[in-house]
Design an enzyme around this catalytic site. Structure first.
Site, PDB file in Angstrom:
ATOM      1  N   SER A 128      36.739   4.710  48.535  1.00  0.00           N
ATOM      2  CA  SER A 128      37.246   5.434  49.709  1.00  0.00           C
ATOM      3  C   SER A 128      36.408   5.024  50.908  1.00  0.00           C
ATOM      4  CB  SER A 128      37.105   6.945  49.482  1.00  0.00           C
ATOM      5  OG  SER A 128      37.280   7.675  50.678  1.00  0.00           O
ATOM      6  N   TYR A 161      32.194  14.647  47.645  1.00  0.00           N
ATOM      7  CA  TYR A 161      33.165  13.552  47.523  1.00  0.00           C
ATOM      8  C   TYR A 161      32.583  12.263  48.094  1.00  0.00           C
ATOM      9  CZ  TYR A 161      37.448  10.854  48.179  1.00  0.00           C
ATOM     10  OH  TYR A 161      38.401   9.868  48.156  1.00  0.00           O
TER      11      TYR A 161
END
Length: 255
Positions: A139, A152
């Site tokens: 990501s 995250y």
């Protein structure tokens, strides 16, 4: 038919990027081993995919279940040519002072431990056959910080570190390991992120996220899948240990 008769193993295959990738590999003639936590969701999602396929429910955080999905794939197809290491979650968003160890454990168990276990057991197969290509789903959160998303973000930073190390460990065997690093993708996970960011004001959150991208929109799952196909193909034969931003120009706004 660039992937005709190639065996492609995809985790997190019941939706979003995983399902989009499965459809594209099927169009290219691949044989598919599709893994997701819910067998029922997987069967529903993959029902219209026209390909020889194996559907396997598995919890990627449990080593015995990872060993099982790898073993069943090898027994069914004889090899694994491509591994899309895609399963992941976003967890609950809170500032660090309000976060819990329980949420940390949950996010890291899927995004780091699950990805690590997949690599551990799939790479054994690829080393034996002296070929293969892995694409990890990272990501842009693995490259940047984001308030409220520390867990995250940390998990995706960790995954990019594993990605580089794995590539170095298996380069001599003709195996390539790369990662994609998307910005927001228009999937169910992004709906969850919008709710986490501004519960009850999801549309405003979406507009804000999209405005942070120079192209003023989310990526589609199909756009991410196209990059995965390229990185796992022979056209990327000298690319390994790398990550590729696919973020509508968002990365160009930072140092």
């Amino acid at each position: 038919m660039e992937f005709k008769d190639k065996v492609v193993l995809i985790t997190g295959a019941a939706g979003g990027i995983g399902l989009a990738a499965a459809k594209k590999y099927a169009e290219q003639g691949a044989k598919l081993s599709l893994v997701d936590l819910s067998q029922e969701s997987l069967e529903k999602a993959a029902g219209e995919i026209d390909a020889e396929k194996l559907l396997l429910g598995a919890d990627v955080t449990k080593e015995e279940e990872v060993e099982n999905y790898v073993r069943q794939t090898k027994e069914r197809f004889g090899r694994i040519d491509v591994f899309i290491n895609n399963a992941g979650i976003n967890g609950d968003f809170k500032n660090i002072v309000d976060q819990t160890v329980e949420n940390l454990d949950k996010v890291f168990s899927v995004n780091v431990v699950g990805a690590f276990l997949g690599l551990k057991h799939v790479l054994k197969v690829m080393i034996d056959q002296k070929s293969g290509s892995v694409v990890n789903t990272a990501s842009n959160g693995g490259l940047l910080g984001a308030p409220g998303m520390s867990l995250y973000v940390a998990s995706k930073h960790a995954l990019l570190g594993i990605n580089k190390s794995a590539a170095l460990e298996v380069a001599d065997y003709g195996i390539r390991v790369n990662a994609v690093a998307p910005s927001g993708v228009d999937t169910a996970m992004m709906r969850s992120i919008e709710t986490n960011a501004a519960k009850g004001h999801e549309e405003e959150a979406r507009k804000g996220f999209e405005a942070s991208v120079p192209m003023n929109r989310y990526a589609t799952a199909e756009e991410i899948a196209d990059l995965m196909l390229f990185l796992s193909s022979d056209r990327a034969s000298f690319i390994t240990g790398s990550y590729y931003r696919i973020d509508g120009g968002q990365g160009a706004t930072s140092v």
